[in-house]
Design a protein around this motif. Sequence first.
Motif, mmCIF file in Angstrom:
data_model
loop_
_atom_site.group_PDB
_atom_site.id
_atom_site.type_symbol
_atom_site.label_atom_id
_atom_site.label_comp_id
_atom_site.label_asym_id
_atom_site.label_seq_id
_atom_site.Cartn_x
_atom_site.Cartn_y
_atom_site.Cartn_z
ATOM 1 N N HIS A 302 53.396 57.032 38.753
ATOM 2 C CA HIS A 302 53.170 55.784 38.024
ATOM 3 C C HIS A 302 52.260 54.842 38.803
ATOM 4 O O HIS A 302 51.456 54.114 38.224
ATOM 5 C CB HIS A 302 54.511 55.091 37.748
ATOM 6 C CG HIS A 302 55.246 55.667 36.584
ATOM 7 N ND1 HIS A 302 55.132 55.179 35.310
ATOM 8 C CD2 HIS A 302 56.097 56.717 36.497
ATOM 9 C CE1 HIS A 302 55.884 55.883 34.484
ATOM 10 N NE2 HIS A 302 56.482 56.825 35.183
ATOM 11 N N LYS A 303 52.413 54.855 40.124
ATOM 12 C CA LYS A 303 51.627 53.951 40.958
ATOM 13 C C LYS A 303 50.953 54.738 42.076
ATOM 14 O O LYS A 303 51.574 55.575 42.718
ATOM 15 C CB LYS A 303 52.518 52.863 41.560
ATOM 16 C CG LYS A 303 53.169 51.940 40.527
ATOM 17 C CD LYS A 303 54.038 50.896 41.210
ATOM 18 C CE LYS A 303 54.704 49.981 40.184
ATOM 19 N NZ LYS A 303 55.582 48.968 40.847
ATOM 20 N N GLY A 304 49.696 54.427 42.306
ATOM 21 C CA GLY A 304 48.986 55.038 43.414
ATOM 22 C C GLY A 304 48.593 56.479 43.156
ATOM 23 O O GLY A 304 48.876 57.055 42.101
ATOM 24 N N LEU A 305 47.952 57.052 44.160
ATOM 25 C CA LEU A 305 47.478 58.429 44.053
ATOM 26 C C LEU A 305 47.990 59.296 45.200
ATOM 27 O O LEU A 305 47.503 60.407 45.402
ATOM 28 C CB LEU A 305 45.938 58.448 44.047
ATOM 29 C CG LEU A 305 45.255 57.745 42.860
ATOM 30 C CD1 LEU A 305 43.746 57.712 43.064
ATOM 31 C CD2 LEU A 305 45.600 58.448 41.549
ATOM 32 N N GLU A 306 48.965 58.760 45.949
ATOM 33 C CA GLU A 306 49.481 59.501 47.083
ATOM 34 C C GLU A 306 50.623 60.427 46.665
ATOM 35 O O GLU A 306 51.353 60.157 45.710
ATOM 36 C CB GLU A 306 49.973 58.539 48.168
ATOM 37 C CG GLU A 306 48.870 57.695 48.782
ATOM 38 C CD GLU A 306 47.767 58.545 49.401
ATOM 39 O OE1 GLU A 306 48.111 59.511 50.121
ATOM 40 O OE2 GLU A 306 46.587 58.259 49.156
ATOM 41 N N ARG A 307 50.768 61.507 47.403
ATOM 42 C CA ARG A 307 51.862 62.436 47.145
ATOM 43 C C ARG A 307 53.191 61.772 47.500
ATOM 44 O O ARG A 307 53.301 61.092 48.524
ATOM 45 C CB ARG A 307 51.677 63.694 47.990
ATOM 46 C CG ARG A 307 52.765 64.738 47.778
ATOM 47 C CD ARG A 307 52.462 66.012 48.520
ATOM 48 N NE ARG A 307 52.380 65.814 49.959
ATOM 49 C CZ ARG A 307 52.108 66.788 50.818
ATOM 50 N NH1 ARG A 307 51.859 67.995 50.370
ATOM 51 N NH2 ARG A 307 52.055 66.546 52.109
ATOM 52 N N PRO A 308 54.218 61.939 46.682
ATOM 53 C CA PRO A 308 55.524 61.336 46.989
ATOM 54 C C PRO A 308 56.089 61.872 48.302
ATOM 55 O O PRO A 308 55.811 63.004 48.704
ATOM 56 C CB PRO A 308 56.400 61.757 45.806
ATOM 57 C CG PRO A 308 55.448 62.131 44.726
ATOM 58 C CD PRO A 308 54.233 62.670 45.405
ATOM 59 N N THR A 309 56.887 61.057 48.947
ATOM 60 C CA THR A 309 57.562 61.463 50.176
ATOM 61 C C THR A 309 59.058 61.214 50.022
ATOM 62 O O THR A 309 59.490 60.478 49.135
ATOM 63 C CB THR A 309 57.034 60.681 51.390
ATOM 64 O OG1 THR A 309 57.229 59.268 51.149
ATOM 65 C CG2 THR A 309 55.557 60.952 51.609
ATOM 66 N N THR A 310 59.831 61.835 50.893
ATOM 67 C CA THR A 310 61.282 61.671 50.824
ATOM 68 C C THR A 310 61.841 61.231 52.165
ATOM 69 O O THR A 310 61.306 61.581 53.221
ATOM 70 C CB THR A 310 61.968 62.982 50.394
ATOM 71 O OG1 THR A 310 63.383 62.761 50.282
ATOM 72 C CG2 THR A 310 61.714 64.103 51.386
ATOM 73 N N THR A 311 62.911 60.460 52.102
ATOM 74 C CA THR A 311 63.646 60.078 53.307
ATOM 75 C C THR A 311 65.012 60.746 53.339
ATOM 76 O O THR A 311 65.788 60.517 54.261
ATOM 77 C CB THR A 311 63.834 58.547 53.362
ATOM 78 O OG1 THR A 311 64.558 58.115 52.193
ATOM 79 C CG2 THR A 311 62.492 57.833 53.411
#
Length: 352
Positions: A302-311
Amino acid sequence: MSWLLEHASAPIKYRAITEIARTADPTSPEVDWLPYSHRSAIRLAVTQTRDGMWNQSVLSIPGRHSSDFTGVGTIPAVRRLAEYGWTSDSPPLVFSRRLLFRLLAEDNDPAFTFELGTKTKDDDLVRRTRGLFREAAAATLAQMGYENDPRLRGAARRILERTVSYLNSPLGEKPWMRVGNSHVLAPESAPPSIYTLTMLSRMPIFRHEHFSEVERIYYWITQPLPRQEVVQLFGKKMVPQPHLIMGDVLPHRNAVDADVPFALTWLETMARLNFLRRNDGWMKLYERFVDDRDRNGIWHPHKGLERPTTTHPWAWSTFPLDDGSAAESKFTDVTFRIGLIGKLLGREIELI
């Protein structure tokens, strides 16, 4: 599908072909080499030591800013290789098997507390650590396909009995106790953990045999999530227990957006448990992922073009399976998971 085959990593290609499209058998010589050709998987495998462990650790994961597998523990490493598509008879997984089965034992041997061990003797923390490792090992062995092994089935039965007995007890009805200014779980509390849910999701025959107990867990994990942090009392120490599930961890889309990889891990686990289709809230969140794909079936954030990350430590093993070095490959992981969950739901997958 054609986009994944063009841009995704070898493990995602392999799993898309064998688990989603199902156009080839996993053991077919045309595709069975793909998981073992992935450089990251090879790099992870060769860092295993002779005793079958990684870094003399069980549950550790690399630091958030680490670009490699430095410090990874045995269970996250084994699960990542399994997610890459490596089979249980591949050498690294065979070498780790002995330790994983040993961790199932119902004992409190401090020699098997590894990275969570303490210099001073603390029976309460040893008991906590052994229980933690026991459930995580059971989940990992179930994912590796050992459902019919009597050692795993015995451990699964004991874990399930302990969990359901707690849920049906007065303590399960009122789980919190006050210590000073904090509300914590009592030492004997045993709510379901993410490890228990993962274990059950990979043991369909066992679930069928214990249908009523699994149903009890469903009602527990769909109740409203308490606001307080999950902390449990062990002796005189209050220990965070983020792996324990006290209610619905995915109640709205803000929770999804906060950690997309964990959200997909949760939805996949719920789909394997046959819980997803029964829960309108989770289904709406999954449909939102489906709607966020473009005309070619490619997911975009939905926002940005970066790959999602997880914590989330448990989601680390599932994401990413693609190094994401190219712009086109940033969203292959999420696109693949959406398709996999759809397949688990029994949907007809359109091969675009």
